[in-house]
Design an enzyme around this catalytic site. Structure first.
Site, PDB file in Angstrom:
ATOM      1  N   ALA A  11       0.814  -1.217   0.000  1.00  0.00           N
ATOM      2  CA  ALA A  11       0.000   0.000   0.000  1.00  0.00           C
ATOM      3  C   ALA A  11       0.850   1.271   0.000  1.00  0.00           C
ATOM      4  CB  ALA A  11      -0.945  -0.005   1.198  1.00  0.00           C
ATOM      5  N   ARG A  16      11.274   6.929  -1.520  1.00  0.00           N
ATOM      6  CA  ARG A  16      12.692   7.046  -1.879  1.00  0.00           C
ATOM      7  C   ARG A  16      12.997   6.711  -3.340  1.00  0.00           C
ATOM      8  NH1 ARG A  16      15.115   3.610   2.918  1.00  0.00           N
ATOM      9  NH2 ARG A  16      12.919   3.020   3.102  1.00  0.00           N
ATOM     10  N   THR A  81       2.125  -1.696   9.312  1.00  0.00           N
ATOM     11  CA  THR A  81       2.032  -3.043   8.727  1.00  0.00           C
ATOM     12  C   THR A  81       0.953  -3.887   9.414  1.00  0.00           C
ATOM     13  OG1 THR A  81       3.899  -3.622  10.176  1.00  0.00           O
ATOM     14  CG2 THR A  81       4.415  -3.166   7.881  1.00  0.00           C
ATOM     15  N   GLY A 142      13.875  -3.811  11.808  1.00  0.00           N
ATOM     16  CA  GLY A 142      13.449  -4.307  13.114  1.00  0.00           C
ATOM     17  C   GLY A 142      14.446  -5.365  13.570  1.00  0.00           C
ATOM     18  N   ASN A 172      14.603  -8.471  11.111  1.00  0.00           N
ATOM     19  CA  ASN A 172      13.325  -8.987  10.616  1.00  0.00           C
ATOM     20  C   ASN A 172      13.213  -8.709   9.127  1.00  0.00           C
ATOM     21  OD1 ASN A 172      10.611  -9.488  10.057  1.00  0.00           O
ATOM     22  ND2 ASN A 172       9.900  -7.578  11.024  1.00  0.00           N
ATOM     23  N   ASN A 230      14.327  -0.183  -1.946  1.00  0.00           N
ATOM     24  CA  ASN A 230      13.787   1.091  -1.470  1.00  0.00           C
ATOM     25  C   ASN A 230      14.104   2.252  -2.397  1.00  0.00           C
ATOM     26  OD1 ASN A 230      12.572   0.221   1.008  1.00  0.00           O
ATOM     27  ND2 ASN A 230      14.641  -0.144   1.752  1.00  0.00           N
ATOM     28  N   ARG A 336       9.935  -4.022 -37.591  1.00  0.00           N
ATOM     29  CA  ARG A 336       8.879  -3.441 -36.760  1.00  0.00           C
ATOM     30  C   ARG A 336       7.703  -4.407 -36.673  1.00  0.00           C
ATOM     31  NH1 ARG A 336       7.966   1.921 -39.611  1.00  0.00           N
ATOM     32  NH2 ARG A 336       6.230   2.008 -38.136  1.00  0.00           N
ATOM     33  N   ASN A 380      13.760 -10.827 -55.164  1.00  0.00           N
ATOM     34  CA  ASN A 380      14.933 -10.033 -54.825  1.00  0.00           C
ATOM     35  C   ASN A 380      14.545  -8.559 -54.803  1.00  0.00           C
ATOM     36  OD1 ASN A 380      18.074 -10.000 -54.641  1.00  0.00           O
ATOM     37  ND2 ASN A 380      17.477  -8.319 -55.967  1.00  0.00           N
ATOM     38  N   ARG A 443      11.846   5.502 -66.782  1.00  0.00           N
ATOM     39  CA  ARG A 443      13.024   6.346 -66.620  1.00  0.00           C
ATOM     40  C   ARG A 443      12.921   7.497 -67.597  1.00  0.00           C
ATOM     41  NH1 ARG A 443      17.503   1.705 -67.118  1.00  0.00           N
ATOM     42  NH2 ARG A 443      17.053   0.656 -65.157  1.00  0.00           N
TER      43      ARG A 443
HETATM   44  C1  UD1 Z   1       9.064  -3.372   8.429  1.00  0.00           C
HETATM   45  C2  UD1 Z   1       9.133  -4.099   9.770  1.00  0.00           C
HETATM   46  C3  UD1 Z   1      10.590  -4.255  10.180  1.00  0.00           C
HETATM   47  C4  UD1 Z   1      11.342  -5.002   9.101  1.00  0.00           C
HETATM   48  C5  UD1 Z   1      11.179  -4.314   7.757  1.00  0.00           C
HETATM   49  C6  UD1 Z   1      11.748  -5.172   6.696  1.00  0.00           C
HETATM   50  C7  UD1 Z   1       7.135  -3.457  10.998  1.00  0.00           C
HETATM   51  C8  UD1 Z   1       6.579  -2.630  12.085  1.00  0.00           C
HETATM   52  N1  UD1 Z   1       8.415  -3.337  10.763  1.00  0.00           N
HETATM   53  O1  UD1 Z   1       9.601  -2.096   8.675  1.00  0.00           O
HETATM   54  O2  UD1 Z   1      10.681  -4.969  11.414  1.00  0.00           O
HETATM   55  O3  UD1 Z   1      12.720  -5.105   9.439  1.00  0.00           O
HETATM   56  O4  UD1 Z   1       9.791  -4.109   7.449  1.00  0.00           O
HETATM   57  O5  UD1 Z   1      11.741  -4.482   5.484  1.00  0.00           O
HETATM   58  O6  UD1 Z   1       6.422  -4.220  10.388  1.00  0.00           O
HETATM   59  N2  UD1 Z   1       2.894  -1.183   4.188  1.00  0.00           N
HETATM   60  C9  UD1 Z   1       1.550  -1.107   3.935  1.00  0.00           C
HETATM   61  N3  UD1 Z   1       0.742  -0.375   4.731  1.00  0.00           N
HETATM   62  C10 UD1 Z   1       1.231   0.277   5.808  1.00  0.00           C
HETATM   63  C11 UD1 Z   1       2.600   0.196   6.095  1.00  0.00           C
HETATM   64  C12 UD1 Z   1       3.402  -0.540   5.277  1.00  0.00           C
HETATM   65  O7  UD1 Z   1       1.085  -1.700   2.951  1.00  0.00           O
HETATM   66  O8  UD1 Z   1       0.428   0.914   6.500  1.00  0.00           O
HETATM   67  C13 UD1 Z   1       3.750  -1.966   3.316  1.00  0.00           C
HETATM   68  C14 UD1 Z   1       4.756  -1.119   2.590  1.00  0.00           C
HETATM   69  O9  UD1 Z   1       4.260  -0.692   1.334  1.00  0.00           O
HETATM   70  C15 UD1 Z   1       5.916  -2.082   2.445  1.00  0.00           C
HETATM   71  C16 UD1 Z   1       5.809  -2.998   3.657  1.00  0.00           C
HETATM   72  O10 UD1 Z   1       4.489  -2.863   4.111  1.00  0.00           O
HETATM   73  O11 UD1 Z   1       5.795  -2.903   1.286  1.00  0.00           O
HETATM   74  C17 UD1 Z   1       6.780  -2.647   4.763  1.00  0.00           C
HETATM   75  O12 UD1 Z   1       6.525  -1.345   5.181  1.00  0.00           O
HETATM   76  P1  UD1 Z   1       7.679  -0.359   5.613  1.00  0.00           P
HETATM   77  O13 UD1 Z   1       7.105   0.928   5.964  1.00  0.00           O
HETATM   78  O14 UD1 Z   1       8.748  -0.389   4.601  1.00  0.00           O
HETATM   79  O15 UD1 Z   1       8.162  -1.080   6.946  1.00  0.00           O
HETATM   80  P2  UD1 Z   1       9.515  -0.842   7.643  1.00  0.00           P
HETATM   81  O16 UD1 Z   1       9.424   0.375   8.460  1.00  0.00           O
HETATM   82  O17 UD1 Z   1      10.622  -0.939   6.678  1.00  0.00           O
HETATM   83 CA    CA Z   2      10.955  -1.275   4.223  1.00  0.00          CA
END
Ligand code: UD1
Ligand code: CA
Length: 458
Positions: A11, A16, A81, A142, A172, A230, A336, A380, A443
């Site tokens: 989502a 970045r 998340t 994490g 994580n 990222n 093409r 040809n 011609r």
């Molecule tokens: C998350 C983990 C972290 C882990 C890291 C790995 C949590 C709290 N933290 O952190 O421990 O090391 O991923 O990459 O889970 N997303 C949504 N909706 C939201 C938030 C995020 O769909 O409300 C999606 C993002 O688009 C992305 C993924 O979830 O694809 C991870 O979100 P992100 O914000 O990158 O989490 P991190 O802070 O990196």
């Molecule tokens: Ca991330």
């Protein structure tokens, strides 16, 4: 087999990337980024696969149009998340089994890794298993906190970690297996009392541990695989790794790739054994290349069917075209879309074709444009021939019968037909149909003015 569902989090926007396009739709080796983890989840046996989408939701949905195992769940506001996974619950209503949770931005993740994780999770009857990795520089991730006995107790985010926790190198990956019942019963119990004010999915680990349930952390065999993308530096790196895997598979299937580091073959390309691919080639998704072909350097081929024993010479560009066996193209030719060439056709340097059918054994060896034409066998086409197919408003067809010889520098003003076995003399502008077995000649009679130069330049 146990039933398996997946939730793919996608989502977020991916700020970045500094892009108008949402991160998970950036292409890597011929597929949008998110299609890679989705394919891994599918290969691991997952059905359904729920995509949690928010930013550019309809574009993400569009990338999976027609896929019956894909369901989409909207997350209007990105509150973390944990909240994202909660948004997927409706789409999983009635499901019982194991839920894999993945992120849309980990294109390097392989199905094998998911299968191993799943087996470990099921063998140990865990409520939750998290895939981890040891990182030289764990900053931003994490951290996996383990107790004295080595059992995982919780995950702490970078912004919430004390100095001691920040020193932990096991991170994580954001990839989990969860028992569906545990997930459904506890996901709404997560709070947002933390440094970022977000609902952390990772809080589920501490919840499981507190309930005395089995909670596991499994280090991935290959830390590269779980790397998230990222920014565009990581996008390029992911592309390099995925292309290397693709090239390796082709090589193990009998294709010679002279320099895999500079050969760009997309996902979903078929290449026969004993075909050789030289450096700098780009071969796009959907292309099928036969066996025994030679594809010279810097050729760019997309959406083509190429028969056996063809020779594509350097720097040729082939788009949506079909080549029979033993066809030679280029160097520096441009096929093409809609070009269909029979066996043993030869298209030489600086020839451009578009929407043409050319029969077996026909040749256009140099400097020619052939568009909207039907050309027979053993024809040809002389150097510098042009089909004048466009009158500024409409396109018109040129039809050339078998065994025709078109001399050099001929213009065929379409619509026009040259009957079989005719000869069009060099320099002719053909504006009326040529009957079979004839000579066509237009011609201006040549005039020689003797001594003319001497008068001008004594
Ligand atoms: C998350 C983990 C972290 C882990 C890291 C790995 C949590 C709290 N933290 O952190 O421990 O090391 O991923 O990459 O889970 N997303 C949504 N909706 C939201 C938030 C995020 O769909 O409300 C999606 C993002 O688009 C992305 C993924 O979830 O694809 C991870 O979100 P992100 O914000 O990158 O989490 P991190 O802070 O990196
Ligand atoms: Ca991330």
């Amino acid at each position: 087999m146990e039933s398996l569902a997946s939730v793919v989090l996608a989502a977020g926007k991916g700020t970045r990337m500094k892009s108008g396009l949402i991160k998970v739709l950036h292409p890597i080796a011929g597929l949008p980024m998110i299609a890679w983890p989705v394919a891994a989840a599918r290969e691991a046996g997952s059905d359904p696969i729920v995509l949690v989408i928010g930013h550019q939701a309809s574009a993400v949905q569009g990338a999976f149009r027609g896929a019956t195992d894909i369901r989409c769940a909207m997350q209007e506001e990105q509150l973390g998340t944990g909240h994202a996974v909660a948004c997927a619950l409706d789409a999983l209503a009635g499901f019982r089994g194991t839920v894999l949770i993945l992120c849309g931005d980990t294109p390097m993740l392989r199905a094998e890794t998911l299968k191993n994780m799943l087996a470990y999770h099921l063998d140990n009857q865990a409520a939750i298993t998290v895939l981890t990795a040891l990182m030289e520089d764990p900053y931003g991730y994490g951290r996996v906190v383990r107790n004295a006995a080595g059992h995982v107790t919780r995950i702490v985010e970078q912004k919430d970690a004390d100095p001691e926790e920040q020193a932990i190198r096991e991170i994580n990956s954001g990839i989990y297996c969860m028992d569906s019942e545990f997930l459904f019963n506890n996901i709404r119990g997560i709070g947002n009392n933390n440094a970022q004010g977000e609902y952390y999915l990772t809080d589920l680990l501490a919840i499981a541990v507190n309930k005395g349930l089995t909670c596991l952390a499994l280090p991935a065999a290959d830390a590269d695989e779980i790397m998230g993308v990222n920014d565009r530096v990581q996008l390029a790196e992911a592309g390099r790794i995925l292309r290397r895997r693709i090239n390796r598979d082709h090589m193990l299937n009998g294709v010679s790739i002279i320099d895999p580091d500079t050969t760009y073959i997309d996902h979903g390309v078929t290449i026969g054994a004993d075909t050789t691919i030289h450096p700098g080639c780009r071969i796009g998704s959907g292309t099928i290349i036969g066996s025994g072909c030679e594809i010279e350097g810097a050729a760019s081929i997309s959406d083509c069917r190429i028969g056996d024993d063809c020779h594509i010479k350097a720097a040729s560009v082939l788009e949506s075209s079909e080549l029979g066996e033993d066809v030679a193209i280029g160097p520096m030719a441009h096929l093409r879309p809609g070009t269909v060439l029979g066996k043993k056709v030869k298209i030489g340097n600086f020839v451009e074709t578009k929407k043409i059918v050319m029969g077996e054994g026909s040749k256009a060896s140099h400097l020619t444009y052939l568009g909207d034409a039907e050309i027979g066998r053993d024809v040809n086409i002389g150097c510098g021939t042009i089909t004048c197919n466009y009158d500024g408003v409409n396109k018109h067809r040129t039809v050339i019968g078998d065994d025709v010889f078109i001399g050099s520098d001929v213009q065929l003003v379409a619509p026009v037909t040259v009957g079989r076995n005719s000869l069009v003399a060099a320099g002719t502008t053909v504006t009326i149909d040529v009957p079979p077995d004839s000579l066509a000649l237009s011609r201006v009679p040549q005039v020689n003015k003797e001594g003319w130069r001497l008068k001008k330049k004594p």
